[in-house]
Design a protein around this motif. Structure first.
Motif, PDB file in Angstrom:
ATOM      1  N   PHE A 352       0.703  -1.100   0.093  1.00 55.25           N
ATOM      2  CA  PHE A 352      -0.022   0.163  -0.064  1.00 55.25           C
ATOM      3  C   PHE A 352       0.788   1.247  -0.015  1.00 55.25           C
ATOM      4  O   PHE A 352       0.316   2.199   0.009  1.00 55.25           O
ATOM      5  CB  PHE A 352      -0.773   0.041   1.412  1.00 55.25           C
ATOM      6  N   SER A 353       2.117   1.192  -0.193  1.00 56.77           N
ATOM      7  CA  SER A 353       3.099   2.437  -0.285  1.00 56.77           C
ATOM      8  C   SER A 353       2.985   2.715  -1.477  1.00 56.77           C
ATOM      9  O   SER A 353       3.034   4.078  -1.621  1.00 56.77           O
ATOM     10  CB  SER A 353       4.454   1.855  -0.111  1.00 56.77           C
ATOM     11  N   GLU A 354       2.343   1.971  -2.592  1.00 57.75           N
ATOM     12  CA  GLU A 354       2.082   2.621  -3.751  1.00 57.75           C
ATOM     13  C   GLU A 354       0.855   2.139  -4.353  1.00 57.75           C
ATOM     14  O   GLU A 354       0.705   1.373  -5.264  1.00 57.75           O
ATOM     15  CB  GLU A 354       3.410   2.138  -4.887  1.00 57.75           C
ATOM     16  N   PRO A 355      -0.263   2.738  -3.717  1.00 56.71           N
ATOM     17  CA  PRO A 355      -1.474   2.061  -4.031  1.00 56.71           C
ATOM     18  C   PRO A 355      -2.213   2.341  -5.476  1.00 56.71           C
ATOM     19  O   PRO A 355      -2.654   1.374  -6.220  1.00 56.71           O
ATOM     20  CB  PRO A 355      -2.611   3.244  -3.150  1.00 56.71           C
ATOM     21  N   GLU A 356      -1.604   3.174  -6.253  1.00 54.23           N
ATOM     22  CA  GLU A 356      -2.008   3.430  -7.807  1.00 54.23           C
ATOM     23  C   GLU A 356      -1.282   2.053  -8.425  1.00 54.23           C
ATOM     24  O   GLU A 356      -2.015   1.628  -9.471  1.00 54.23           O
ATOM     25  CB  GLU A 356      -1.664   4.569  -8.420  1.00 54.23           C
TER      26      GLU A 356
END
Length: 822
Positions: A352-356
């Motif tokens: 979830f550190s890079e959700p996109e």
């Protein structure tokens, strides 16, 4: 293992009576009446069944033909053609036979097509539609141009549009549609070419029961299907047989009454259907409609079959091209996520550190990570109360399954989700022992389907649809389907997570090594995709060998002439120049003797130019220039020998000179290059006399055979290591001999290579026009066909092939010593 809850849905279609109650399509017991069918025993050629239209087509009553030998219809010469063809294991390679029959005191030409079925021989006879030679050549060039247009299509849509236009021009029918099947079996018209006054069917969907599974299987097996006239009375096979005869491969095979009525309801009089096959499955059809009866020459049907195969091959190329950019994007997301996971100890938090990136990985609008009752989410996802039953349902499947659906309400899962949030999902399991899942969601996308008639009307048994009026249907509670690339990248993502989790328990050095290997594989796959795209683009520039040979001969002759004049001038003047230089050297030497003490300036100049070295080296330079000029003259001589392509007269020729000149032309392909090793050429030339022949045409045969051998050896070397190549180098052996047969003395020329060999199923077809085992765009299948024609028809000789898989191939040319019929 992957499990798709839509996979089962895709094969669940309306239980149409057409599928079960329809009379078997393979054994109708009758044929279309534009030709006649003879069924005979192979051992004695006795006719045991015949279509009841024999009097109209052949001038003979069925009763007069039954239990009679074929000799009652065919003269001895025609019977020899049939018996010779029956010696072939695969009769298809012998078709069509050009046969003539006396019908009502007139000689009528027929195309004969042979098949075997149930221990009997089936002979279809259709009146020939003979093409003049010039018209045939124009027809061949038209087909070649059509294939080039298909290769040059920029995308799938343009490919189908070009195919529809070209096939309509070839068949002269009123409407041609490219019809693509969906996963559920329904068909959509994605391209159309039609007469301007007809209503368009473009974009319309047709329900799956319009084409029963039995008919689809028959398309895969038998290929092209022609219906010449829906109003024509079928010709029954007499006498009727208790065991119905299988007519699957018969082009005249009768049409089921239901299909006939279906076409009549559409206002169609004639129909031609070409199957499109992708990855072994029926991808779609090229459906051609005519509003007046129409038959097609065998050559036109063969060309349509060829175009169907080319179009089928291009489907794979276009799919790879269209998916390439999207797959690169997905793999880029995967690589970035893998790098993030590799740098942390908490996988769930790192995701979830890079959700996109996590959403883009499968093009979803929401994603949930569920781990032992805890959940984290990104985007729009269902509430926890709906997720818990979903997780419980997942536990009924093995942990290595991938579960996905684009319509939850149509699946067999006992779960309800908000359709505006999650009409479909894709889920992977990360643990074999705990409920640990990543679930991507997509919302409902309402789609409008334009049907040609109401697909929900229950058809009456053995009765086709009567209405094709536009009927629109809205499909709800369904999301966009999950693409193959998205499913594949999800599986890769799961594999990457599991790999990282396992390696975290190992040493840091081992982890780094594993990550580097993973990155290398990804780069290698990207490189392979790029290489595949480059190969696809390069096929557009391939030219047919048979069309190049004439212009090549003129070009080579011109180049040889232009080179020969200045080389002769240079070679002739080298003698005088050498003498002049020798005289100047003698003058200098005499001057040195008479004036041994030159001035200081002169002595300095002599030392500066190194006069002694110059005087010693000049004769060597002239000798080197003389050798180079000799070599150029030898090459020019070979070019002149090869450039006889346009010579129209037969003349005595030294065969060895023609072979050697061709080898000079192909010298660059025989030498070692960075991407391929050298090919060794062994010449076993015998003492042979000159042969009366057409030298230019014979050189073209040598060129075709040598290039095929080089291609076969290069293909073999690409799959071998350097050590294997060194132990067993690629070799072509050329052997000539004079065989003084008392009946017919002849010259024998053999070309043997130690390549991969030719598979037995291909060996019987290698001299057929349009037949090739090379990839589409690499060859047209005309090189060996043209060579065979040159040897047999122009020279009265023979061209044969002997090949063993894994050992190599030998082509043997036999030319009469005394040329006859030139």
């Amino acid at each position: 293992m992957t499990l798709s809850t839509t996979d089962t849905l895709s094969i669940v279609t309306t239980q149409s009576p057409l599928r079960h109650a329809e009379k078997p399509l393979r054994t109708p017991g009758y044929i279309q009446p534009h030709g006649v069918l003879l069924v005979f025993q192979e051992h004695d050629l006795k006719i045991v069944q015949v279509s009841d239209n024999s009097r109209q087509v052949l001038g003979e009553l069925p009763q007069a033909l039954l239990q009679s030998p074929l000799s009652q219809l065919f003269a001895e010469e025609q019977l020899r053609k049939i018996t010779a063809a029956l010696k072939a294991i695969d009769l298809a390679v012998m078709n069509p036979l050009k046969l003539s029959i006396q019908v009502r005191r007139q000689t009528v030409q027929f195309d004969g097509i042979l098949h075997r079925s149930a221990g009997l021989v089936l002979l279809e006879l259709e009146p020939s539609q003979i093409r003049p030679e010039r018209e045939f050549l124009a027809f061949y060039h038209r087909i070649n141009l059509t294939i080039q247009k298909l290769h040059q299509a920029a995308d799938l849509q343009q490919l189908c549009e070009v195919a529809a236009d070209e096939i309509r021009q070839l068949t002269h029918l009123d409407r041609v549609m490219i019809y693509r099947f969906s996963a559920k079996g329904d068909g959509r018209v994605i391209a159309e070419s039609k007469h301007y006054h007809l209503d368009s069917f473009l974009g319309l969907d047709f329900p799956s029961f319009d084409i029963p599974l039995q008919a689809r299987d028959l398309f895969l097996e038998a290929g092209i299907r022609l219906i010449a006239d829906v109003k024509a009375r079928p010709a029954q096979l007499v006498p009727p047989n208790d065991t119905a005869l299988d007519l699957s491969q018969v082009g005249l095979r009768g049409v089921s009454p239901c299909h006939i009525q279906y076409l009549k309801n559409m206002g169609v009089s004639a129909s031609l259907s070409i199957p499109l096959v992708y990855d072994g499955l029926l991808w779609g059809l090229v459906v051609c409609h005519g509003y007046t009866p129409k038959t097609f020459a065998y050559e036109v049907r063969t060309a349509c079959t060829l175009l169907g195969k080319v179009l089928s091959s291009e489907l794979s190329s276009q799919k790879s091209h269209e998916d390439y950019d999207y797959e690169l994007h997905l793999n880029d997301c995967l690589n970035q996520l893998t790098e993030i996971l590799s740098a942390t100890t908490n996988i769930d938090r790192a995701l979830f550190s890079e959700p996109e990136l996590l959403l883009q990985l499968t093009n979803a609008t929401g994603v949930v990570i569920w781990h032992n009752g805890d959940s984290e989410s990104v985007g729009t996802v269902p509430p926890r109360s709906q997720l818990e039953p979903l997780i419980k349902a997942f536990q009924d499947y093995p942990s290595d399954d991938l579960i996905h659906t684009n319509s939850l309400v149509r699946s067999n899962l006992p779960v309800t989700l908000d359709k505006e949030i999650a009409s479909g999902f894709l889920a992977i399991s990360l643990s074999e022992t705990q409920p640990h899942y990543i679930i991507w969601f997509r919302p409902e996308v309402v789609q409008t389907i334009r049907w040609a008639g109401n697909p929900n009307e229950e058809p009456v048994p053995l009765t086709p649809r009567t209405s094709f009026a536009l009927w629109q249907e809205q499909v709800k509670e369904t999301c966009l389907p999950w693409q193959e690339g998205e499913i594949e990248v999800a599986l890769k993502f799961r594999a990457a997570i599991q790999r990282i989790a396992l390696r975290r328990a190992d040493r840091l050095a081992q982890l780094n090594q594993a990550l580097q290997a993973s990155e290398t594989r990804e780069r290698q796959k990207a490189a392979e995709l790029a290489q595949a795209l480059a190969k696809l683009q390069s096929t557009h520039t391939q030219l047919v060998q048979s069309e190049k040979m004439s212009s090549l001969g003129q070009l080579v002759a011109g180049v040889a002439h232009e080179i020969n004049n200045p080389v002769s001038f240079i070679y002739g003047n080298l003698v005088h120049t050498a003498r002049y230089v020798q005289d100047l050297i003698s003058v200098i030497e005499q001057y040195q003797q008479e004036h041994p003490h030159p001035s200081t300036d002169l002595q300095a100049h002599v030392e500066e130019v190194d006069l002694d070295f110059m005087l010693a080296d000049l004769p060597k330079l002239f000798q080197s220039m003389r050798s180079g000029a000799n070599r150029i003259q030898e090459i020019v001589k070979s070019l002149r020998t090869f450039s006889r392509l346009d010579e129209s007269d037969s003349k005595p020729v030294d065969i060895h000179k023609g072979i050697n000149s061709t080898l000079v032309i192909l010298g660059n392909r025989l030498k070692a290059r960075q991407e391929q090793p050298a090919i060794e050429v062994v010449k076993n030339y015998g003492e042979i006399p000159e042969v009366d022949c057409f030298p230019g045409l014979l050189n073209q045969v040598f060129m075709n055979l040598l290039m095929n051998a080089i291609d076969a050896l290069n293909e073999r070397d690409q799959a071998r290591s350097l050590a294997q190549i060194a132990n067993d180098p690629s070799t072509m052996t050329l052997t000539t001999a004079f065989l003084n047969d008392p009946h017919q003395p002849h010259i024998q020329i053999q070309l043997t290579d130690n390549g991969l060999g030719i598979h037995p199923e291909h060996r019987e077809n290698i001299f057929d026009p349009f037949f090739t085992t090379k990839p589409v765009g690499k060859g047209t299948g005309m090189g060996l066909a043209i060579s065979y024609q040159i040897i047999t028809e122009k020279h009265g000789g023979t061209l044969t092939c002997n090949s063993q898989v894994g050992e190599g191939t030998t082509f043997t040319i036999c030319l009469p010593h005394i040329q006859r019929g030139s």
